[in-house]
Scaffold this active site. Structure first.
Site, PDB file in Angstrom:
ATOM      1  N   ASN A 202      24.366 -10.229 -13.604  1.00  0.00           N
ATOM      2  CA  ASN A 202      23.651 -10.168 -12.747  1.00  0.00           C
ATOM      3  C   ASN A 202      22.992  -8.765 -13.126  1.00  0.00           C
ATOM      4  O   ASN A 202      21.971  -7.542 -12.544  1.00  0.00           O
ATOM      5  CB  ASN A 202      24.611  -9.535 -11.082  1.00  0.00           C
ATOM      6  CG  ASN A 202      25.935  -8.098 -11.412  1.00  0.00           C
ATOM      7  OD1 ASN A 202      25.542  -7.922 -12.450  1.00  0.00           O
ATOM      8  ND2 ASN A 202      26.401  -7.793 -10.339  1.00  0.00           N
ATOM      9  N   HIS A 203      22.536  -8.242 -14.136  1.00  0.00           N
ATOM     10  CA  HIS A 203      22.302  -7.189 -15.154  1.00  0.00           C
ATOM     11  C   HIS A 203      21.086  -7.345 -15.036  1.00  0.00           C
ATOM     12  O   HIS A 203      20.835  -7.998 -15.014  1.00  0.00           O
ATOM     13  CB  HIS A 203      22.869  -6.442 -16.045  1.00  0.00           C
ATOM     14  CG  HIS A 203      24.151  -6.250 -15.217  1.00  0.00           C
ATOM     15  ND1 HIS A 203      25.615  -6.032 -16.856  1.00  0.00           N
ATOM     16  CD2 HIS A 203      24.809  -5.406 -14.364  1.00  0.00           C
ATOM     17  CE1 HIS A 203      26.598  -5.091 -16.529  1.00  0.00           C
ATOM     18  NE2 HIS A 203      26.471  -5.144 -14.499  1.00  0.00           N
ATOM     19  N   HIS A 327      27.856   2.391  -9.507  1.00  0.00           N
ATOM     20  CA  HIS A 327      28.724   2.060  -8.845  1.00  0.00           C
ATOM     21  C   HIS A 327      30.110   1.769  -8.271  1.00  0.00           C
ATOM     22  O   HIS A 327      30.499   1.527  -7.178  1.00  0.00           O
ATOM     23  CB  HIS A 327      27.723   0.311  -8.540  1.00  0.00           C
ATOM     24  CG  HIS A 327      26.672   0.536  -7.819  1.00  0.00           C
ATOM     25  ND1 HIS A 327      25.816  -0.440  -8.605  1.00  0.00           N
ATOM     26  CD2 HIS A 327      25.911   1.147  -7.303  1.00  0.00           C
ATOM     27  CE1 HIS A 327      24.239  -0.338  -7.680  1.00  0.00           C
ATOM     28  NE2 HIS A 327      24.494   0.512  -6.897  1.00  0.00           N
ATOM     29  N   PRO A 376      20.348  -2.855  -4.889  1.00  0.00           N
ATOM     30  CA  PRO A 376      19.265  -4.116  -5.162  1.00  0.00           C
ATOM     31  C   PRO A 376      19.839  -5.110  -4.703  1.00  0.00           C
ATOM     32  O   PRO A 376      20.789  -5.571  -3.930  1.00  0.00           O
ATOM     33  CB  PRO A 376      19.471  -4.060  -6.180  1.00  0.00           C
ATOM     34  CG  PRO A 376      20.982  -3.132  -6.784  1.00  0.00           C
ATOM     35  CD  PRO A 376      21.047  -2.292  -5.737  1.00  0.00           C
ATOM     36  N   GLY A 377      18.450  -6.217  -4.983  1.00  0.00           N
ATOM     37  CA  GLY A 377      18.696  -7.459  -3.593  1.00  0.00           C
ATOM     38  C   GLY A 377      18.388  -8.377  -5.009  1.00  0.00           C
ATOM     39  O   GLY A 377      19.202  -7.828  -6.094  1.00  0.00           O
ATOM     40  N   HIS A 402      25.867  -1.415  -2.244  1.00  0.00           N
ATOM     41  CA  HIS A 402      25.588  -0.833  -3.116  1.00  0.00           C
ATOM     42  C   HIS A 402      24.974  -2.333  -3.819  1.00  0.00           C
ATOM     43  O   HIS A 402      24.631  -1.916  -4.025  1.00  0.00           O
ATOM     44  CB  HIS A 402      26.782  -0.674  -3.943  1.00  0.00           C
ATOM     45  CG  HIS A 402      28.109  -2.665  -4.403  1.00  0.00           C
ATOM     46  ND1 HIS A 402      27.704  -3.190  -3.705  1.00  0.00           N
ATOM     47  CD2 HIS A 402      27.117  -2.664  -5.807  1.00  0.00           C
ATOM     48  CE1 HIS A 402      28.320  -3.974  -4.904  1.00  0.00           C
ATOM     49  NE2 HIS A 402      28.063  -4.233  -5.419  1.00  0.00           N
ATOM     50  N   LYS A 478      16.382 -10.772 -17.208  1.00  0.00           N
ATOM     51  CA  LYS A 478      17.357 -11.372 -17.016  1.00  0.00           C
ATOM     52  C   LYS A 478      17.969 -11.485 -18.089  1.00  0.00           C
ATOM     53  O   LYS A 478      17.421 -11.997 -18.839  1.00  0.00           O
ATOM     54  CB  LYS A 478      18.408 -12.358 -16.010  1.00  0.00           C
ATOM     55  CG  LYS A 478      17.320 -12.207 -14.445  1.00  0.00           C
ATOM     56  CD  LYS A 478      17.875 -11.391 -14.336  1.00  0.00           C
ATOM     57  CE  LYS A 478      19.678 -12.076 -13.747  1.00  0.00           C
ATOM     58  NZ  LYS A 478      20.155 -10.973 -12.198  1.00  0.00           N
TER      59      LYS A 478
END
Lengths: 479, 146
Positions: A202-203, A327, A376-377, A402, A478
């Site tokens: 997910n980074h 986070h 972030p979404g 977060h 991504k």
């Protein structure tokens, strides 16, 4: 766990009273919709387990984006007395100091839109990403130890960024008590070539614009204007941090047994903060925190370089760091407990520090409005900038949500993406996507995530953050 | 010896999990169970196509119980994959007594032109971990933090 164990105690706040081995209640921050989802997962049970740990202060908390995590729930916040309490790797997570940086560019969407393709391709070329990525700045052992000790300051010293950046990073980009001597050889080996790399999963790197301003005063203080281009960097301490966590788990399981700490879950392995084992973990974990601060600083430098290449001198070089948050972290902070200021070890796992206006740890430029909180979404909808509140300081040790959190497993997302062209679907919404792996496109597609707006609404309803602006993505990279 | 299967084998299944990756494996013996769990981990991490058993490495891990041994075994493979950029095609458990495991693994360095890396396993966890002898043989389940 039964859903009716949690009773509403205030708007957007639910409590599971202390019973059995619980030393404090568990408090869950959620709307009606989110609390049902939380109980479908076992995050509330994990929050209850955390409430049994020695020295916990106030309550075991879970933020609105709570979901299952290793030991603690993701979204978990717990503070421990430094003399009576424990520190637990399960309360920090594998990706130590996973976090987010937000930068602004001195341009509007209209100025940038014709060069977005060139920009995202440049970012893709300049920022190593993907699974198992090396290719970052290669460090010998001496220099790696400097990174572990100095964090983002090391990066600035080496020419990656400016001193102004440091003012706008949580803890100014460095935890002072990191101890490289407590880091094992495997983590040192994994850390050698991953500084400046994004990783996978997910980074991401995301170019967005300010789509809506909710709080003009705070937005102005943060330097965010309607239509302005922003860049968000989301990543952490890479393999180095994973290894620090992994190395600590067997030691902490043994320490829990040694100090007579009864664990409801093996994954809550922990040690008294003051014990040699606790100090060892804290020293190594803080080294990983500093690694992540340095990593994001070096990536931010690569982002600046790319903007310079694409937009030229003035605009490209003027990217400004709005803020950077952690986070996944445990650190010592002062909080009011029963009217008395106490130093506590606050664990935030998938939760963001959200300090209010006037707090001395908020950068001077923002002190009249509060700390920026970056949420972030997913890559198809939006992300938010919030601001910390006094209520968060009183109730949640100055913490809030977060992110959105996954709604679908990776396999379910891949099944849903089968036969579809997610890149084309995003392009139809004017969002460019570059990804190393076609699989990660499917796994990370927008529908795989919950709607971040519902999580933000829950924070607002319970008063633990206020919305400042919403960001809409226009180009995403991504791993 | 367990060779990395090219197609999804009948002894491997995926347990749906929202954020992470959970696999379940059945085998006739604990030795084979550990080999198959290793192959299952490799299939999460990389496409099996093009991975050749060109080099061999010895692996020895210890654990205070079989569960810890399993976590350490898969953790060791994951470390070698990530740190030394290797992929594996064959897994042979030579000795297993519940607290010590000696094995030989065969594989090669990652070649981006021939190998497709699919995912990054941050760590092997104890969550949902299960090792048990059942009527149809040995069953093992492990969840990877992704």
């Amino acid at each position: 766990m039964e859903r009716n164990l949690a009773q509403p105690i205030a708007a957007g706040v639910w409590e599971i009273p202390a019973c059995g081995a619980m030393r404090v209640p568990a408090r869950l921050y959620a709307t009606e919709e989110l609390i049902d989802r939380a109980f479908a997962d076992n995050a509330p049970e994990q929050a209850v387990n955390v409430a049994t740990l020695p020295g916990i202060v106030g309550a075991s908390l879970a933020m609105p984006d709570m979901h299952w995590g290793y030991g603690f729930p993701i979204g978990g916040v717990a503070a421990f007395d430094p003399d009576q309490g424990i520190v637990s790797p399960g309360g920090v997570g594998y990706d130590i100091n996973c976090g987010v940086r937000l930068m602004t560019a001195p341009m509007q969407l209209a100025d940038a839109s014709s060069r977005l393709r060139k920009l995202i391709n440049g970012l893709y070329d300049n920022v190593p990403s993907g699974v198992g990525t090396g290719g970052g700045v290669y460090l010998d052992e001496r220099e790696l130890r400097e990174v572990l000790t100095d964090g983002a300051r090391w990066a600035v010293r080496k020419g990656y960024g400016t001193k102004e950046d440091l003012e706008c990073i949580e803890e100014r980009g460095r935890l002072p008590d990191a101890n490289p001597d407590f880091v094992g050889p495997r983590a040192m080996a994994r850390g050698r070539d991953q500084i400046g790399t994004l990783g996978s999963g997910n980074h991401f790197l995301e170019v967005a614009y300010v789509d809506e301003v909710f709080d003009p005063v705070a937005a102005a203080a943060f330097g965010l204007a309607q239509g302005q281009i922003t860049i968000m960097i989301h990543c952490g301490s890479r393999g180095f941090g994973h290894q620090v966590c992994d190395d600590s788990l067997p030691l902490m399981s043994k320490a829990a047994a040694k100090y007579g700490i009864e664990l409801p879950d093996r994954q809550l392995g922990c040690a008294p903060i003051s014990s040699p084992e606790g100090q060892r973990y804290l020293g190594a974990m803080q080294a990983a925190v500093n690694y992540a601060f340095a990593n994001r600083q070096v990536i931010a430098h690569a982002v600046r370089k790319t903007f310079l290449d694409v937009f030229g001198g003035g605009k490209g070089s003027a990217l400004r760091t709005v803020y950077e948050v952690a986070h996944n972290i445990a650190k010592f902070e002062n909080h009011l407990v029963d009217g008395e200021e106490k130093r506590l070890c606050v664990h935030r796992k998938g939760a963001t520090r959200a300090f209010p206006a006037g707090h001395p740890d908020v950068p001077k430029a923002y002190r009249e409005v509060g700390q920026p909180v970056l949420v972030p979404g997913d890559m198809g909808t939006s992300s938010y900038v919030l601001v910390g509140t006094d209520k968060a300081m009183r109730e949640t040790f100055g913490s809030t949500c977060h992110g959105a959190g996954r709604a679908m497993s990776r396999h379910a997302a891949l099944r849903k993406a089968e036969g579809r062209d997610i890149v084309a679907e995003l392009a139809a919404q004017d969002i460019l996507l570059r990804a190393r792996s076609p699989r990660s496109v499917g796994e990370e597609m927008p529908e795989a995530y919950k709607d971040v707006s519902t999580v933000v609404d829950a924070c607002v309803q319970s008063g633990i953050a206020r919305p400042v602006v919403r960001l809409r993505p226009v180009a995403c990279m991504k791993g | 010896m367990t060779r990395l299967p090219i197609t999804e084998p009948e002894w491997l299944s995926h347990v749906d999990h929202t954020a992470d990756e959970c696999i379940e494996v059945v085998a006739p013996s604990p030795d084979v169970l550990f080999e198959r769990l290793a192959a299952g981990w490799m299939l999460v991490v990389a496409s099996p196509h093009g991975i050749e058993p060109r080099e061999a490495w010895a692996v020895e891990v210890e654990g205070s119980d079989p569960e810890e041994l399993l976590v350490n075994w898969l953790g060791e493979l994951n470390f070698r994959h990530q740190c030394f950029h290797l992929v594996f095609a064959e897994f042979s458990v030579l000795e297993y007594d519940g607290s010590v495991l000696r094995a030989e693994i065969r594989g090669e360095a990652i070649d981006p032109t021939r190998h497709e890396i699919l995912a990054e396993v941050k760590a092997v966890t104890y969550h949902h971990l299960r090792l048990a002898q059942e009527a149809d043989g040995w069953r093992g389940r492990v969840l990877f933090d992704m």
